[in-house]
Design an enzyme around this catalytic site. Sequence first.
Site, short mmCIF file in Angstrom:
data_model
loop_
_atom_site.label_atom_id
_atom_site.label_comp_id
_atom_site.label_asym_id
_atom_site.label_seq_id
_atom_site.Cartn_x
_atom_site.Cartn_y
_atom_site.Cartn_z
N PHE A 176 0.89 -1.17 0.00
CA PHE A 176 0.00 0.00 0.00
C PHE A 176 0.92 1.22 0.00
O PHE A 176 1.19 1.81 1.04
CB PHE A 176 -0.90 -0.01 1.24
CG PHE A 176 -1.82 -1.20 1.33
CD1 PHE A 176 -3.14 -1.10 0.88
CD2 PHE A 176 -1.38 -2.41 1.85
CE1 PHE A 176 -4.00 -2.19 0.97
CE2 PHE A 176 -2.24 -3.50 1.94
CZ PHE A 176 -3.55 -3.40 1.50
N ASP B 298 -0.58 0.41 -5.31
CA ASP B 298 -1.60 1.23 -4.64
C ASP B 298 -2.81 1.29 -5.56
O ASP B 298 -2.66 1.36 -6.77
CB ASP B 298 -1.08 2.65 -4.33
CG ASP B 298 -1.90 3.32 -3.23
OD1 ASP B 298 -1.38 3.47 -2.11
OD2 ASP B 298 -3.07 3.67 -3.49
N SER B 299 -3.99 1.28 -4.98
CA SER B 299 -5.20 1.32 -5.81
C SER B 299 -5.46 2.71 -6.37
O SER B 299 -6.25 2.87 -7.29
CB SER B 299 -6.41 0.84 -5.00
OG SER B 299 -6.52 1.59 -3.82
N ASN C 195 -5.58 -3.00 -6.91
CA ASN C 195 -6.09 -3.39 -5.60
C ASN C 195 -5.22 -4.54 -5.08
O ASN C 195 -5.02 -5.53 -5.78
CB ASN C 195 -7.55 -3.83 -5.76
CG ASN C 195 -8.18 -4.23 -4.45
OD1 ASN C 195 -7.59 -4.94 -3.64
ND2 ASN C 195 -9.39 -3.75 -4.25
N ASP D 46 0.96 -1.72 4.72
CA ASP D 46 0.57 -0.49 5.43
C ASP D 46 -0.80 -0.05 4.91
O ASP D 46 -0.93 0.99 4.27
CB ASP D 46 1.63 0.59 5.20
CG ASP D 46 1.36 1.84 6.02
OD1 ASP D 46 0.62 1.76 7.03
OD2 ASP D 46 1.89 2.91 5.67
N CYS E 239 -3.40 1.17 11.35
CA CYS E 239 -3.52 2.58 11.77
C CYS E 239 -4.93 2.93 12.21
O CYS E 239 -5.47 3.96 11.84
CB CYS E 239 -3.05 3.51 10.65
SG CYS E 239 -3.98 3.32 9.13
N1 SAH Z 1 2.77 3.45 3.18
C1 SAH Z 1 2.23 4.70 2.74
C2 SAH Z 1 0.87 5.00 3.31
C3 SAH Z 1 -0.19 4.02 2.93
S1 SAH Z 1 -1.79 4.59 3.29
C4 SAH Z 1 3.19 5.83 3.12
O1 SAH Z 1 4.03 5.62 3.98
O2 SAH Z 1 3.07 6.92 2.57
C5 SAH Z 1 -2.77 3.40 2.53
C6 SAH Z 1 -2.78 3.43 1.02
O3 SAH Z 1 -3.49 2.29 0.59
C7 SAH Z 1 -3.45 4.62 0.38
O4 SAH Z 1 -2.54 5.24 -0.48
C8 SAH Z 1 -4.62 4.03 -0.42
O5 SAH Z 1 -4.77 4.65 -1.69
C9 SAH Z 1 -4.20 2.61 -0.60
N2 SAH Z 1 -5.25 1.59 -0.69
C10 SAH Z 1 -6.41 1.51 -0.02
N3 SAH Z 1 -7.04 0.35 -0.29
C11 SAH Z 1 -6.26 -0.32 -1.16
C12 SAH Z 1 -6.36 -1.58 -1.82
N4 SAH Z 1 -7.40 -2.40 -1.59
N5 SAH Z 1 -5.35 -1.95 -2.64
C13 SAH Z 1 -4.30 -1.13 -2.85
N6 SAH Z 1 -4.15 0.06 -2.24
C14 SAH Z 1 -5.11 0.47 -1.43
#
Ligand code: SAH
Length: 385
Positions: free
Chosen positions: A220, A242-243, A270, A289, A329
């Site tokens: 993520f 990231d989605s 996703n 994350d 989180c």
């Molecule tokens: N690790 C990152 C923060 C991640 S926040 C950092 O340190 O900056 C969570 C992220 O997950 C967001 O960017 C959101 O767009 C993404 N997200 C949410 N659901 C998701 C999914 N099912 N698959 C992929 N990404 C996803």
Amino acid sequence: MTATLRLPPRSRARALEGHPWVFANELREPPPAALAGESCALRDARGHFLGSGIANPASAIAWRRFSRELRDFDAEFLHDALAAAVARRAPEPVRRLVWSESDDLPGLVVDQYEDLLVAQAATVAVDRRAGAVEEILGELLAPAEIVWRNDAPARGREGLPLGVATRSGKPAEPRWLRVGDVELWLDAMAGHKTGLYLDQRLEYARVAALAAGRRVLDAFCYGGGFALHCARAGAASVLALDSSEAAVGAAARAAERNGLAGAVELRAVNVFDYFTAEREARFDLVVLDPPPFARSKGALERALRGYKEIHLRALQRLDPGGILATYACSHHVGRDALLGVIGSAAQDARRSVRVLEVCAQPPDHPILPGMPESEYLRGFVLSVE
Ligand code: SAH
């Protein structure tokens, strides 16, 4: 300050134990509508003073403490509290400066990105005093610009309109920002939260220290904080997912900017779909994350199923000797719950998993011992055999 709110006899309100909130249904009588955004004393049924707080009769949280003393939420108090918030933080160019109840300023968040401040007002009381806050921040820190990211859903629960504005009235252009060992793309007007996940910035170095020579998956990735640090630290390969197309776009630009474009593969996908589609992929370090799957207590059970699913998939794709760095989180997902999910995923995957490091939110997001909601970020770095 003239107004007083009272707890009923035999109250079991958490405020009696030091919690900074009182819910509307915990009060002896509902606060009058005229108290919206005003300072109020809280007293128990016998009249003992419990603190000064801001009221919002339209919110489920009717009172939020800002002082244990009798004070008004006026410019003088704001100055004292803002100066104290700045003074209790290390002098870094990129940091959270103010975090709501944890800094005695319920509803105010301020992040500092070098000479740019990004603020959020999530209570009526702070929203009404935004001008004073702006002035005091200007005096204390002389920022080039202040952005108000007043588009967070919490404002709706306080009956406040959503919007984004700047002190100058001109839009704040996206820019590069040095975070740790890389530059990230900061869009303070439209990025998630106030632009970046500042609360994870110290974790980038922790994880990168384990990345050399490893095949890394940053599941993520948002703007690529983990992915770019791992690539910089000499990972054998980095795949970042990231989605959000915008997040992947920002991460791709950042990879280029840092001379790491060839070292990081990015995909807008996703994560659950990725794991379903790519059964043969193997990694030596996986970072999980995800967003807060559980934004409320009610959503917890479903959230835990989601957490378990991604942990199971991650474990199945880690070769023996691998590392899993995983974070949750949401304050609803406690340390034990997260550990339980990891243990149960390890059982299903028939893998042996050990905690190497315990991770938490950084000290500029201070945890209040009397307020469980202030502890919201947990993580573990685990070895996987
Ligand atoms: N690790 C990152 C923060 C991640 S926040 C950092 O340190 O900056 C969570 C992220 O997950 C967001 O960017 C959101 O767009 C993404 N997200 C949410 N659901 C998701 C999914 N099912 N698959 C992929 N990404 C996803």
